[in-house]
Design a protein around this motif. Structure first.
Motif, PDB file in Angstrom:
ATOM      1  N   TRP A   1       0.387   5.559   6.025  1.00  0.00           N
ATOM      2  CA  TRP A   1       0.117   4.793   7.233  1.00  0.00           C
ATOM      3  C   TRP A   1       0.009   5.672   8.488  1.00  0.00           C
ATOM      4  CZ3 TRP A   1      -1.935   0.288   6.741  1.00  0.00           C
ATOM      5  CH2 TRP A   1      -1.637  -0.501   5.627  1.00  0.00           C
TER       6      TRP A   1
ATOM      7  N   CYS B   1       0.226   5.203   0.332  1.00  0.00           N
ATOM      8  CA  CYS B   1      -0.282   5.273   1.705  1.00  0.00           C
ATOM      9  C   CYS B   1       0.859   5.618   2.658  1.00  0.00           C
ATOM     10  CB  CYS B   1      -0.903   3.934   2.083  1.00  0.00           C
ATOM     11  SG  CYS B   1      -1.477   3.835   3.788  1.00  0.00           S
TER      12      CYS B   1
ATOM     13  N   CYS C   1      -0.289   2.501  -3.486  1.00  0.00           N
ATOM     14  CA  CYS C   1      -1.418   3.365  -3.123  1.00  0.00           C
ATOM     15  C   CYS C   1      -0.962   4.676  -2.493  1.00  0.00           C
ATOM     16  CB  CYS C   1      -2.360   2.646  -2.159  1.00  0.00           C
ATOM     17  SG  CYS C   1      -2.910   1.028  -2.743  1.00  0.00           S
TER      18      CYS C   1
ATOM     19  N   ARG D   1       0.817  -1.212   0.000  1.00  0.00           N
ATOM     20  CA  ARG D   1       0.000   0.000   0.000  1.00  0.00           C
ATOM     21  C   ARG D   1       0.850   1.261   0.000  1.00  0.00           C
ATOM     22  NH1 ARG D   1      -5.508  -0.015   3.226  1.00  0.00           N
ATOM     23  NH2 ARG D   1      -5.702   1.693   1.746  1.00  0.00           N
TER      24      ARG D   1
ATOM     25  N   GLU E   1      -4.951   4.447  10.154  1.00  0.00           N
ATOM     26  CA  GLU E   1      -4.841   3.411   9.119  1.00  0.00           C
ATOM     27  C   GLU E   1      -4.193   2.145   9.670  1.00  0.00           C
ATOM     28  OE1 GLU E   1      -4.502   6.079   5.040  1.00  0.00           O
ATOM     29  OE2 GLU E   1      -2.757   5.903   6.360  1.00  0.00           O
TER      30      GLU E   1
END
Length: 206
Positions: A184, A182, A180, A176, A188
């Motif tokens: 974190w 992300c 993505c 991710r 999340e």
């Protein structure tokens, strides 16, 4: 060309550095370059300039860019000796994830990602031991410790202590983060633990 007093003093100070002090400065400069311009942008000349030393001083210690980067990564990766023990497997896993997140987005983490993402297969193989010994093995070891402790507390089903479960968190975080974008956040991380790991680990999965 006129050299200022400050520049002369700086050059003299740099030339007096020896041994571990100079090596530390070179490794720090390599990490700085990796985390800013990446693997492809890093040059031995740029590292030497960042460390305020001569290119020859870098090549005397590291004959290649690969050798220098491998040692720079080893020097910058965090050293976590013990797994968290906060009283429950959920809290322990969250603490581990926060450690991994902070390491992933630190300067050394950015440097490591640039190597993983930019190197070709042959170059990546050169750094396999650094990545495995410095990142993968410690993470798996601590996950195993947390999950084994959870089994002893009857929080976790006994068959959960296997390689697929140990791989779940690192794989999810890397996937991710890379695909993505992300970063974190704490929320999340909590969602991943509560929606993926807790159901996966709990004894009553029927």
């Amino acid at each position: 060309m006129v050299t200022s007093h400050w520049e002369t003093a700086s050059a003299q100070a740099a030339s007096r550095r020896r041994g571990a002090v100079l090596e530390r400065a070179i490794l720090e400069a390599a990490l700085d370059q990796l985390s800013t311009v990446g693997w492809k942008g890093l040059t031995m000349e740029g590292v030497a300039a960042g460390a305020q030393t001569g290119k020859a001083a870098v090549y005397r210690r590291w004959p290649s860019k690969e050798d220098l980067v491998a040692d720079a990564l080893r020097s910058g990766l965090p050293n976590y000796d013990t797994a968290p023990d906060l009283g429950s497997v959920r809290e322990d896993l969250l603490a581990l994830c926060r450690r991994a997140r902070d390491a992933m987005f630190s300067r050394s983490g950015s440097a490591l990602r640039s190597v993983i993402h930019e190197c070709d297969d042959l170059q990546t193989e050169r750094f396999h031991a650094v990545i495995y010994d410095g990142v993968i093995e410690p993470t798996i070891r601590m996950l195993r410790e947390v999950i084994t402790r959870g089994i002893e507390r009857k929080e976790v089903r006994a068959e959960a202590a296997n390689g697929y479960v140990f791989d779940a968190i690192p794989a999810m975080m890397m996937y991710r983060s890379k695909l993505c974008d992300c970063e974190w956040s704490d929320s999340e991380l909590e969602e991943m633990i509560d929606q993926l790991m807790v159901p996966l680990l709990r004894p009553d999965r029927s």
